[in-house]
Design a protein around this motif. Structure first.
Motif, PDB file in Angstrom:
ATOM      1  N   GLN A   1      -8.003  -8.783   2.081  1.00 28.64           N
ATOM      2  CA  GLN A   1      -7.924  -9.426   3.645  1.00 28.64           C
ATOM      3  C   GLN A   1      -7.018  -8.240   4.384  1.00 28.64           C
ATOM      4  OE1 GLN A   1      -9.416 -11.652   5.055  1.00 28.64           O
ATOM      5  NE2 GLN A   1      -9.837 -13.157   3.713  1.00 28.64           N
ATOM      6  N   ILE A   2      -5.843  -7.902   3.706  1.00 26.78           N
ATOM      7  CA  ILE A   2      -4.960  -6.849   4.147  1.00 26.78           C
ATOM      8  C   ILE A   2      -5.792  -5.520   4.494  1.00 26.78           C
ATOM      9  CG2 ILE A   2      -2.968  -5.410   3.814  1.00 26.78           C
ATOM     10  CD1 ILE A   2      -2.354  -8.262   4.652  1.00 26.78           C
ATOM     11  N   ALA A   3      -6.756  -5.309   3.516  1.00 26.50           N
ATOM     12  CA  ALA A   3      -7.640  -3.880   3.700  1.00 26.50           C
ATOM     13  C   ALA A   3      -8.349  -4.043   4.927  1.00 26.50           C
ATOM     14  CB  ALA A   3      -8.195  -3.728   2.537  1.00 26.50           C
ATOM     15  N   HIS A   4      -8.581  -5.125   5.326  1.00 27.94           N
ATOM     16  CA  HIS A   4      -9.465  -5.305   6.582  1.00 27.94           C
ATOM     17  C   HIS A   4      -8.899  -5.675   8.014  1.00 27.94           C
ATOM     18  CE1 HIS A   4     -12.729  -5.539   3.625  1.00 27.94           C
ATOM     19  NE2 HIS A   4     -13.570  -4.903   4.291  1.00 27.94           N
ATOM     20  N   ALA A   5      -7.396  -5.697   7.697  1.00 29.16           N
ATOM     21  CA  ALA A   5      -6.584  -5.863   8.752  1.00 29.16           C
ATOM     22  C   ALA A   5      -6.503  -4.498   9.892  1.00 29.16           C
ATOM     23  CB  ALA A   5      -5.186  -6.037   8.633  1.00 29.16           C
ATOM     24  N   THR A   6      -6.381  -4.820  11.298  1.00 29.72           N
ATOM     25  CA  THR A   6      -6.604  -3.554  12.104  1.00 29.72           C
ATOM     26  C   THR A   6      -5.249  -3.278  12.340  1.00 29.72           C
ATOM     27  OG1 THR A   6      -8.530  -4.615  13.290  1.00 29.72           O
ATOM     28  CG2 THR A   6      -6.994  -3.291  14.612  1.00 29.72           C
ATOM     29  N   PRO A   7      -4.858  -2.046  12.012  1.00 34.31           N
ATOM     30  CA  PRO A   7      -3.524  -1.396  12.430  1.00 34.31           C
ATOM     31  C   PRO A   7      -3.053  -1.461  14.009  1.00 34.31           C
ATOM     32  CG  PRO A   7      -4.772   0.050  11.178  1.00 34.31           C
ATOM     33  CD  PRO A   7      -5.667  -1.079  11.627  1.00 34.31           C
ATOM     34  N   GLN A   8      -1.860  -1.715  14.206  1.00 33.51           N
ATOM     35  CA  GLN A   8      -1.173  -1.443  15.679  1.00 33.51           C
ATOM     36  C   GLN A   8       0.128  -0.887  15.350  1.00 33.51           C
ATOM     37  OE1 GLN A   8      -2.883  -6.137  16.992  1.00 33.51           O
ATOM     38  NE2 GLN A   8      -1.482  -4.957  18.367  1.00 33.51           N
TER      39      GLN A   8
ATOM     40  N   ASN B   1       2.934  -1.835  16.331  1.00 33.94           N
ATOM     41  CA  ASN B   1       4.317  -2.730  16.102  1.00 33.94           C
ATOM     42  C   ASN B   1       3.985  -3.815  14.987  1.00 33.94           C
ATOM     43  OD1 ASN B   1       2.715  -4.001  17.903  1.00 33.94           O
ATOM     44  ND2 ASN B   1       4.312  -5.222  18.669  1.00 33.94           N
ATOM     45  N   VAL B   2       2.747  -3.606  14.319  1.00 33.92           N
ATOM     46  CA  VAL B   2       2.656  -4.390  13.214  1.00 33.92           C
ATOM     47  C   VAL B   2       2.521  -4.036  12.073  1.00 33.92           C
ATOM     48  CG1 VAL B   2       0.692  -6.036  12.479  1.00 33.92           C
ATOM     49  CG2 VAL B   2       1.170  -5.723  15.145  1.00 33.92           C
ATOM     50  N   HIS B   3       3.321  -4.645  10.878  1.00 35.85           N
ATOM     51  CA  HIS B   3       3.147  -4.133   9.507  1.00 35.85           C
ATOM     52  C   HIS B   3       2.365  -5.055   8.623  1.00 35.85           C
ATOM     53  CE1 HIS B   3       4.340  -2.037   5.828  1.00 35.85           C
ATOM     54  NE2 HIS B   3       4.564  -3.016   5.302  1.00 35.85           N
ATOM     55  N   TYR B   4       1.529  -4.855   7.926  1.00 39.20           N
ATOM     56  CA  TYR B   4       1.230  -5.887   6.964  1.00 39.20           C
ATOM     57  C   TYR B   4       1.198  -5.397   5.363  1.00 39.20           C
ATOM     58  CZ  TYR B   4      -2.371  -6.936  10.612  1.00 39.20           C
ATOM     59  OH  TYR B   4      -2.748  -7.384  11.871  1.00 39.20           O
ATOM     60  N   GLY B   5       1.487  -6.345   4.556  1.00 41.20           N
ATOM     61  CA  GLY B   5       1.623  -6.465   2.994  1.00 41.20           C
ATOM     62  C   GLY B   5       1.353  -7.596   2.474  1.00 41.20           C
ATOM     63  N   CYS B   6       1.100  -7.239   1.200  1.00 38.87           N
ATOM     64  CA  CYS B   6       0.897  -8.496   0.252  1.00 38.87           C
ATOM     65  C   CYS B   6       1.940  -9.143  -0.181  1.00 38.87           C
ATOM     66  CB  CYS B   6      -0.116  -7.662  -0.843  1.00 38.87           C
ATOM     67  SG  CYS B   6      -1.704  -7.403  -0.447  1.00 38.87           S
ATOM     68  N   ALA B   7       1.856 -10.336   0.032  1.00 38.26           N
ATOM     69  CA  ALA B   7       3.008 -11.204  -0.313  1.00 38.26           C
ATOM     70  C   ALA B   7       2.601 -12.504  -0.464  1.00 38.26           C
ATOM     71  CB  ALA B   7       4.446 -10.957   0.422  1.00 38.26           C
ATOM     72  N   ARG B   8       3.165 -13.166  -1.496  1.00 37.13           N
ATOM     73  CA  ARG B   8       3.057 -14.949  -1.227  1.00 37.13           C
ATOM     74  C   ARG B   8       3.796 -15.434  -0.390  1.00 37.13           C
ATOM     75  NH1 ARG B   8       0.618 -17.588  -5.470  1.00 37.13           N
ATOM     76  NH2 ARG B   8       2.386 -19.231  -5.172  1.00 37.13           N
ATOM     77  N   ALA B   9       3.517 -16.791   0.292  1.00 41.66           N
ATOM     78  CA  ALA B   9       4.041 -17.450   1.246  1.00 41.66           C
ATOM     79  C   ALA B   9       5.532 -17.995   0.943  1.00 41.66           C
ATOM     80  CB  ALA B   9       3.347 -18.724   1.783  1.00 41.66           C
TER      81      ALA B   9
ATOM     82  N   GLY C   1       0.421 -15.753   5.216  1.00 38.97           N
ATOM     83  CA  GLY C   1      -1.245 -16.066   5.075  1.00 38.97           C
ATOM     84  C   GLY C   1      -2.132 -15.518   6.244  1.00 38.97           C
ATOM     85  N   CYS C   2      -1.891 -14.435   6.337  1.00 34.10           N
ATOM     86  CA  CYS C   2      -2.331 -13.817   7.956  1.00 34.10           C
ATOM     87  C   CYS C   2      -3.611 -13.314   7.708  1.00 34.10           C
ATOM     88  CB  CYS C   2      -1.443 -12.323   8.239  1.00 34.10           C
ATOM     89  SG  CYS C   2      -1.257 -11.105   6.938  1.00 34.10           S
ATOM     90  N   GLY C   3      -4.317 -13.577   6.590  1.00 35.57           N
ATOM     91  CA  GLY C   3      -5.698 -12.812   6.324  1.00 35.57           C
ATOM     92  C   GLY C   3      -5.773 -11.489   6.889  1.00 35.57           C
ATOM     93  N   ASN C   4      -6.744 -11.268   7.775  1.00 35.23           N
ATOM     94  CA  ASN C   4      -7.147  -9.976   8.337  1.00 35.23           C
ATOM     95  C   ASN C   4      -6.357  -9.676   9.634  1.00 35.23           C
ATOM     96  OD1 ASN C   4      -9.328 -10.553  10.308  1.00 35.23           O
ATOM     97  ND2 ASN C   4     -10.302 -11.366   8.535  1.00 35.23           N
ATOM     98  N   GLY C   5      -5.506 -10.613  10.033  1.00 25.40           N
ATOM     99  CA  GLY C   5      -4.730 -10.467  11.249  1.00 25.40           C
ATOM    100  C   GLY C   5      -5.073 -11.006  12.554  1.00 25.40           C
TER     101      GLY C   5
ATOM    102  N   GLY D   1     -14.043  -9.590   2.543  1.00 27.35           N
ATOM    103  CA  GLY D   1     -12.994  -9.590   3.592  1.00 27.35           C
ATOM    104  C   GLY D   1     -13.949  -8.661   4.867  1.00 27.35           C
ATOM    105  N   GLN D   2     -15.152  -8.168   4.670  1.00 29.58           N
ATOM    106  CA  GLN D   2     -15.744  -7.607   5.735  1.00 29.58           C
ATOM    107  C   GLN D   2     -16.298  -8.544   6.678  1.00 29.58           C
ATOM    108  OE1 GLN D   2     -15.583  -4.128   6.943  1.00 29.58           O
ATOM    109  NE2 GLN D   2     -16.727  -5.155   8.529  1.00 29.58           N
ATOM    110  N   ALA D   3     -17.020  -9.680   6.015  1.00 29.22           N
ATOM    111  CA  ALA D   3     -17.514 -10.798   6.655  1.00 29.22           C
ATOM    112  C   ALA D   3     -16.464 -11.682   7.337  1.00 29.22           C
ATOM    113  CB  ALA D   3     -18.342 -11.455   5.586  1.00 29.22           C
TER     114      ALA D   3
END
Length: 252
Positions: free
Chosen positions: A74-81, A83-91, A48-52, A16-18
């Motif tokens: 992927q979620i662990a490498h998403a940049t926080p904002q 008004n944005v919330h990330y979560g693990c879920a299938r499409a 399927g947002c990847g790292n956002g 995910g870092q790369a």
């Protein structure tokens, strides 16, 4: 900067870092356009947002944005904002209230979905008049002899290691079943200027590269990297790279 000719294995690191470091960003015009054709700007959902990459761009146009991906890495490498919330879920199983989303996007991800189930879930979570956008970017383009060597690598050398779903991306999702009232989007492209390190870092994120390495074909990758380095010249020099953006846009 590392000399790519002496540390080639660094070019093909995975994870995910790369992905977060090297994956190209969408042009801001994409999120602005999608917001302009959504029925309102309350809630956008990026599946399927990847790292956002697209998720955080949508945040400039919507009150709230939700990004979902099945990969915790992927979620662990998403940049926080704010008004944005990330979560693990299938499409196909989104943790959303019915008829709540004004925009549902899937950027460079729909070819992995169980489309009938995903479309059923989109119909459930979308409010009337909402927009569904399946976004992809096509095969990258380099100029002159760099482009010729890249095309040989992409189509003939690494080609057998792409999953079958990759053909859907190469076609711009043109062959996907898309049972919605369709809109025609604008002509857009991702345009960057990259050093050799950045370019090969991007190539390292490909699933085909991972498959080739697992198959013991490291020499194929290293030969391509050496050939490209020879044609690139100064590895720190920046060469133009472009990807056409393809969209399937549907009104719910």
């Amino acid at each position: 900067m590392n000399d790519a000719t002496t540390e080639p294995k660094n070019w093909f690191d995975q994870g995910g870092q790369a992905y977060a470091q090297f994956r190209p960003e969408y042009p801001p015009e994409l999120a602005a356009y999608l917001a302009s054709v959504a029925p309102d700007r309350f809630l956008a959902v990026d599946v399927g947002c990847g790292n956002g990459q697209l998720t955080r761009q949508l945040a400039a146009h919507f009150s709230a944005v939700l990004g979902f991906d099945p990969s915790a890495d992927q979620i662990a490498h998403a940049t926080p904002q704010a008004n944005v919330h990330y979560g693990c879920a299938r499409a196909e199983e989104l943790p959303l209230a019915s008829h709540s989303a004004s925009l549902v996007t899937a950027a460079q991800a729909a070819h992995w979905f169980d489309l009938p189930r995903f479309y059923s879930e989109v119909r459930r979570v979308a409010k009337p008049g909402a927009l569904l956008a399946l976004v992809s970017y096509g095969v990258l383009r380099l100029e002159d002899e760099l482009g010729a060597r890249f095309e040989q690598f992409y189509w003939n050398e690494i080609g057998p290691y792409w999953p079958a779903e990759r053909k859907l991306v190469d076609s711009g999702y043109a062959t996907l079943d898309f049972p919605f009232a369709e809109l025609e989007g604008p002509s857009l492209a991702i345009r960057l200027e990259w050093s050799l390190d950045a370019f090969l870092g991007y190539v390292s994120t490909w699933s085909a590269v991972r498959s080739a390495r697992q198959a013991g074909r490291e020499e194929l990758l290293q030969r391509f990297a050496a050939d490209l380095a020879e044609r690139w010249g100064d590895p720190a020099s920046r060469q133009p790279v472009a990807w056409p953006i393809n969209m399937r846009l549907g009104r719910l």
